[in-house]
Design a protein around this motif. Structure first.
Motif, mmCIF file in Angstrom:
data_model
loop_
_atom_site.group_PDB
_atom_site.id
_atom_site.type_symbol
_atom_site.label_atom_id
_atom_site.label_comp_id
_atom_site.label_asym_id
_atom_site.label_seq_id
_atom_site.Cartn_x
_atom_site.Cartn_y
_atom_site.Cartn_z
ATOM 1 N N LYS A 132 -1.095 13.462 -5.754
ATOM 2 C CA LYS A 132 -1.148 12.914 -7.115
ATOM 3 C C LYS A 132 -1.104 11.390 -7.165
ATOM 4 N N ASN A 177 0.816 -1.211 0.000
ATOM 5 C CA ASN A 177 0.000 0.000 0.000
ATOM 6 C C ASN A 177 0.851 1.262 0.000
ATOM 7 N N GLN A 215 1.889 13.575 -2.742
ATOM 8 C CA GLN A 215 0.885 12.690 -2.151
ATOM 9 C C GLN A 215 -0.504 12.937 -2.731
ATOM 10 N N SER A 238 -2.114 7.466 -5.221
ATOM 11 C CA SER A 238 -3.148 6.861 -4.369
ATOM 12 C C SER A 238 -2.577 6.053 -3.210
ATOM 13 N N ARG A 239 -1.253 5.954 -3.130
ATOM 14 C CA ARG A 239 -0.630 5.206 -2.033
ATOM 15 C C ARG A 239 0.266 6.124 -1.212
#
Length: 369
Positions: free
Chosen positions: A88, A28, A86, A90-91
């Motif tokens: 831009k 993740n 962050q 998704s993790r």
């Protein structure tokens, strides 16, 4: 009864404890492997940060495509750039896998002290990351190029740096080592140079970047870097010389260097003495019998002269620049601190006489002989 209650209590805590509550699943996270830092404008306090993020799926699967994503943001600090990044992705951004930091020429010439400070203060960045400076371009140019043999650019550059002890044509130091060198030498040092060919098709890790007063002041070609590495490097070196219409290749695999100050006649001077041991790798266009001791002596004299000329050229370039990036002053200070202080080394260095003495020993001439 007490033992029974104790056992039940232990079982209860074992079943209800969550363990490692603060651990984040690596799947993740957005694993950042390289950062490029460029100056927006010389008078601006902002930087362009280019991040390389790996795509794990493309690494695991044997696909014939790169496994990286390139994202660029602007910011006044690395921490601000990370926050903008962050938004831009998704993790969760993660710098624990960072391998390379690239710095563009304009940023290196004006702001490296500030850049090194922001890198040093980032807790996730390991001190042994590779540091490289981009000549005639921006760090973004390198990260946007396509790697030849690796899945992503950082892996390609790291693979190149792992050849450090096999190549004397380059200069590579981990970030913390270069930072310590600058701190102990008034901002003077040599670090790795990288280039991108036309249209960013090929990355070349070639030569060195010279620093003075914490700012990038110039570049060394691969040949100039090899000459400097006789004094400041640890790498083995391969040199070529001509004798009796033949071309011979010699590889030095061991060296002993001595630098000492002397007081003679008109004043102080410095003597550089180098002894190398190595082997003949090849000969072309010559029928010279390398089993004869007399011929070996001729070749030892040849390569002594070749290496001595390389060192002299390195010293001359350094003195002409007025910057002792070869560490000669450090050696003089270690041998004779009082003389070093009385000379005012930085002022004396460009004109102080420096003698170079090289001896070469050939231990092996090859299987064909």
């Amino acid at each position: 009864m007490k033992k029974m209650l104790l056992c039940l209590t232990l079982i209860f805590f074992c079943l209800t404890s969550v363990g490692c509550w603060d651990i984040h699943d690596i799947s993740n996270r957005a694993l950042i492997t390289a950062i490029g830092i460029d100056k927006v404008e010389e008078t601006s306090t902002s930087y362009t940060f280019t991040f390389e993020i790996i795509k794990p799926v493309n690494i695991i699967e044997e696909l014939h495509e790169t496994a990286n994503i390139i994202e660029t943001v602007e910011g006044t600090s690395l921490r601000e750039a990370m926050e903008k990044l962050q938004i831009k992705v998704s993790r969760l951004n993660f710098l624990g896998y960072l391998q390379v930091i690239l710095i563009g020429e304009n940023a290196g010439r004006t702001s490296f002290k500030d850049i090194s400070d922001m890198i040093f203060r980032e807790p996730q960045i390991a001190p042994r990351i590779r540091l490289m400076f981009v000549q005639d371009g921006e760090a973004r140019d390198i990260l946007e190029s396509k790697p030849k043999l690796a899945k992503y650019v950082a892996a390609e550059l790291v693979a190149m740096t792992q050849l450090e002890y096999e190549l004397s044509l380059v200069r590579t130091e981990p970030f913390y080592q270069f930072l310590n060198e600058l701190r102990s030498n008034n901002g003077i040092g040599i670090v790795c140079r990288v280039l991108a060919t036309e249209n960013n098709k090929t990355i070349l890790r070639d030569g060195g970047a010279v620093f003075n007063n914490w700012e990038l002041m110039g570049w060394l070609s691969s040949e100039e870097t090899q000459a400097a590495n006789w004094l400041v490097g640890k790498a083995d070196a391969t040199v070529v010389g001509s004798l009796d219409k033949g071309i011979f290749t010699y590889r030095s695999d061991e060296k002993k260097l001595k630098i000492k100050p002397l007081m003679q006649g008109g004043g102080p001077r410095v003597q550089i003495s180098l002894h190398t041991n190595g082997e003949i790798l090849s000969k072309q266009g010559s029928n010279m019998d390398l089993t004869r001791p007399g011929n070996i002596k001729k070749l030892e004299k040849l390569f002594s002269d070749v290496i001595a000329n390389q060192i002299r050229s390195a010293v001359q370039k350094s003195q002409a620049a007025g910057v002792d990036y070869l560490g000669i002053g450090t050696a003089v200070k270690g041998k004779n601190p009082k003389l070093y202080q009385s000379m005012e080394w930085e002022k004396a260095y460009p004109t102080i006489p420096i003698d170079v003495i090289v001896t070469t020993e050939i231990e092996d001439v090859g299987l064909l002989e």
